[in-house]
Design a protein around this motif. Structure first.
Motif, mmCIF file in Angstrom:
data_model
loop_
_atom_site.group_PDB
_atom_site.id
_atom_site.type_symbol
_atom_site.label_atom_id
_atom_site.label_comp_id
_atom_site.label_asym_id
_atom_site.label_seq_id
_atom_site.Cartn_x
_atom_site.Cartn_y
_atom_site.Cartn_z
ATOM 1 N N MET A 49 -17.264 8.136 35.107
ATOM 2 C CA MET A 49 -16.963 9.499 35.517
ATOM 3 C C MET A 49 -17.885 10.458 34.775
ATOM 4 S SD MET A 49 -12.902 10.046 36.133
ATOM 5 C CE MET A 49 -12.288 9.662 34.520
ATOM 6 N N SER A 50 -18.196 11.529 35.452
ATOM 7 C CA SER A 50 -19.048 12.529 34.824
ATOM 8 C C SER A 50 -18.219 13.397 33.882
ATOM 9 C CB SER A 50 -19.731 13.384 35.880
ATOM 10 O OG SER A 50 -18.767 14.191 36.529
ATOM 11 N N ASN A 51 -18.904 14.165 33.091
ATOM 12 C CA ASN A 51 -18.242 15.028 32.112
ATOM 13 C C ASN A 51 -17.336 16.052 32.805
ATOM 14 O OD1 ASN A 51 -17.626 16.062 29.627
ATOM 15 N ND2 ASN A 51 -19.382 17.427 29.554
ATOM 16 N N THR A 52 -17.772 16.542 33.953
ATOM 17 C CA THR A 52 -16.974 17.518 34.703
ATOM 18 C C THR A 52 -15.666 16.905 35.183
ATOM 19 O OG1 THR A 52 -19.020 18.546 35.454
ATOM 20 C CG2 THR A 52 -17.024 19.135 36.627
ATOM 21 N N GLU A 53 -15.720 15.665 35.671
ATOM 22 C CA GLU A 53 -14.505 14.991 36.150
ATOM 23 C C GLU A 53 -13.526 14.754 35.008
ATOM 24 O OE1 GLU A 53 -16.070 11.518 37.990
ATOM 25 O OE2 GLU A 53 -16.450 12.515 39.897
ATOM 26 N N VAL A 54 -14.028 14.424 33.837
ATOM 27 C CA VAL A 54 -13.154 14.195 32.687
ATOM 28 C C VAL A 54 -12.466 15.495 32.293
ATOM 29 C CG1 VAL A 54 -13.119 13.570 30.243
ATOM 30 C CG2 VAL A 54 -14.486 12.231 31.843
ATOM 31 N N LYS A 55 -13.217 16.595 32.247
ATOM 32 C CA LYS A 55 -12.635 17.893 31.900
ATOM 33 C C LYS A 55 -11.594 18.315 32.926
ATOM 34 C CE LYS A 55 -16.506 19.865 29.329
ATOM 35 N NZ LYS A 55 -17.512 20.945 29.295
ATOM 36 N N THR A 56 -11.890 18.090 34.189
ATOM 37 C CA THR A 56 -10.951 18.455 35.246
ATOM 38 C C THR A 56 -9.665 17.646 35.139
ATOM 39 O OG1 THR A 56 -12.808 18.964 36.692
ATOM 40 C CG2 THR A 56 -10.680 18.691 37.738
ATOM 41 N N SER A 57 -9.793 16.354 34.906
ATOM 42 C CA SER A 57 -8.609 15.501 34.772
ATOM 43 C C SER A 57 -7.750 15.945 33.604
ATOM 44 C CB SER A 57 -9.021 14.050 34.582
ATOM 45 O OG SER A 57 -9.658 13.577 35.727
ATOM 46 N N ARG A 58 -8.377 16.227 32.480
ATOM 47 C CA ARG A 58 -7.614 16.677 31.305
ATOM 48 C C ARG A 58 -6.931 18.006 31.567
ATOM 49 N NH1 ARG A 58 -11.885 15.109 26.527
ATOM 50 N NH2 ARG A 58 -11.564 12.860 26.656
ATOM 51 N N SER A 59 -7.622 18.911 32.239
ATOM 52 C CA SER A 59 -7.030 20.210 32.546
ATOM 53 C C SER A 59 -5.829 20.070 33.479
ATOM 54 C CB SER A 59 -8.063 21.136 33.181
ATOM 55 O OG SER A 59 -9.093 21.412 32.271
ATOM 56 N N MET A 60 -5.939 19.206 34.476
ATOM 57 C CA MET A 60 -4.823 19.005 35.401
ATOM 58 C C MET A 60 -3.630 18.392 34.677
ATOM 59 S SD MET A 60 -6.381 17.856 39.078
ATOM 60 C CE MET A 60 -7.501 16.600 38.485
ATOM 61 N N ILE A 61 -3.880 17.448 33.791
ATOM 62 C CA ILE A 61 -2.794 16.829 33.033
ATOM 63 C C ILE A 61 -2.121 17.872 32.146
ATOM 64 C CG2 ILE A 61 -2.274 15.175 31.200
ATOM 65 C CD1 ILE A 61 -4.397 13.337 32.481
ATOM 66 N N LYS A 62 -2.894 18.715 31.479
ATOM 67 C CA LYS A 62 -2.323 19.772 30.642
ATOM 68 C C LYS A 62 -1.489 20.728 31.484
ATOM 69 C CE LYS A 62 -5.869 19.926 27.075
ATOM 70 N NZ LYS A 62 -6.950 20.740 26.479
ATOM 71 N N PHE A 63 -1.979 21.072 32.667
ATOM 72 C CA PHE A 63 -1.264 21.986 33.553
ATOM 73 C C PHE A 63 0.076 21.395 33.973
ATOM 74 C CE2 PHE A 63 -0.468 23.555 37.914
ATOM 75 C CZ PHE A 63 -0.320 24.903 37.627
ATOM 76 N N VAL A 64 0.083 20.160 34.399
ATOM 77 C CA VAL A 64 1.319 19.508 34.847
ATOM 78 C C VAL A 64 2.301 19.366 33.686
ATOM 79 C CG1 VAL A 64 2.272 17.338 35.725
ATOM 80 C CG2 VAL A 64 0.235 18.317 36.776
ATOM 81 N N LEU A 65 1.823 18.973 32.523
ATOM 82 C CA LEU A 65 2.703 18.837 31.363
ATOM 83 C C LEU A 65 3.277 20.191 30.944
ATOM 84 C CD1 LEU A 65 0.830 16.201 29.175
ATOM 85 C CD2 LEU A 65 2.932 15.900 30.487
ATOM 86 N N THR A 66 2.475 21.227 31.028
ATOM 87 C CA THR A 66 2.953 22.565 30.687
ATOM 88 C C THR A 66 4.071 22.991 31.630
ATOM 89 O OG1 THR A 66 0.774 23.161 29.835
ATOM 90 C CG2 THR A 66 2.264 24.967 30.375
ATOM 91 N N ILE A 67 3.888 22.786 32.918
ATOM 92 C CA ILE A 67 4.931 23.130 33.887
ATOM 93 C C ILE A 67 6.196 22.309 33.635
ATOM 94 C CG2 ILE A 67 5.563 22.982 36.331
ATOM 95 C CD1 ILE A 67 2.740 23.813 37.000
#
Length: 51
Positions: free
Chosen positions: A1-19
Protein backbone atom coordinates in the motif's frame (compact mmCIF):
# COMPACT_ATOMS: atom_id res chain seq x y z
CA UNK A 1 0.00 0.00 0.00
CA UNK A 2 1.12 3.51 -0.66
CA UNK A 3 1.69 6.06 2.06
CA UNK A 4 -1.58 7.81 1.19
CA UNK A 5 -3.60 4.60 1.59
CA UNK A 6 -2.03 3.94 4.99
CA UNK A 7 -2.85 7.47 6.19
CA UNK A 8 -6.40 7.18 4.90
CA UNK A 9 -6.94 3.82 6.60
CA UNK A 10 -5.65 5.15 9.91
CA UNK A 11 -7.82 8.25 9.65
CA UNK A 12 -10.94 6.19 8.93
CA UNK A 13 -10.21 3.90 11.88
CA UNK A 14 -9.74 6.91 14.18
CA UNK A 15 -12.99 8.42 12.91
CA UNK A 16 -15.00 5.24 13.50
CA UNK A 17 -13.48 4.70 16.95
CA UNK A 18 -14.20 8.30 17.89
CA UNK A 19 -17.85 7.96 16.90
CA UNK A 20 -18.11 4.65 18.77
CA UNK A 21 -16.60 6.14 21.95
CA UNK A 22 -18.90 9.17 21.77
CA UNK A 23 -21.92 6.86 21.37
CA UNK A 24 -20.87 4.84 24.42
CA UNK A 25 -20.41 8.01 26.48
CA UNK A 26 -23.84 9.33 25.45
CA UNK A 27 -25.46 5.98 26.33
CA UNK A 28 -23.75 5.83 29.72
CA UNK A 29 -24.70 9.42 30.49
CA UNK A 30 -28.33 8.67 29.66
CA UNK A 31 -28.40 5.48 31.73
CA UNK A 32 -26.69 6.99 34.75
CA UNK A 33 -28.33 10.43 34.92
CA UNK A 34 -31.56 10.50 32.94
CA UNK A 35 -33.27 7.17 33.57
CA UNK A 36 -36.36 7.39 35.77
CA UNK A 37 -36.40 5.96 39.28
CA UNK A 38 -37.58 2.57 40.43
CA UNK A 39 -39.35 0.65 37.68
CA UNK A 40 -42.37 -1.44 38.58
CA UNK A 41 -42.44 -5.05 37.39
CA UNK A 42 -44.72 -5.51 34.39
CA UNK A 43 -46.36 -8.65 35.75
CA UNK A 44 -47.34 -6.86 38.96
CA UNK A 45 -48.86 -3.95 37.05
CA UNK A 46 -50.93 -6.30 34.87
CA UNK A 47 -52.25 -8.16 37.93
CA UNK A 48 -53.29 -4.93 39.64
CA UNK A 49 -55.21 -3.77 36.56
CA UNK A 50 -57.02 -7.14 36.28
CA UNK A 51 -58.36 -6.94 39.86
Amino acid sequence: MSNTEVKTSRSMIKFVLTIFIIAILVALTYLLFFTPGEPTPVAQSVNEVAR
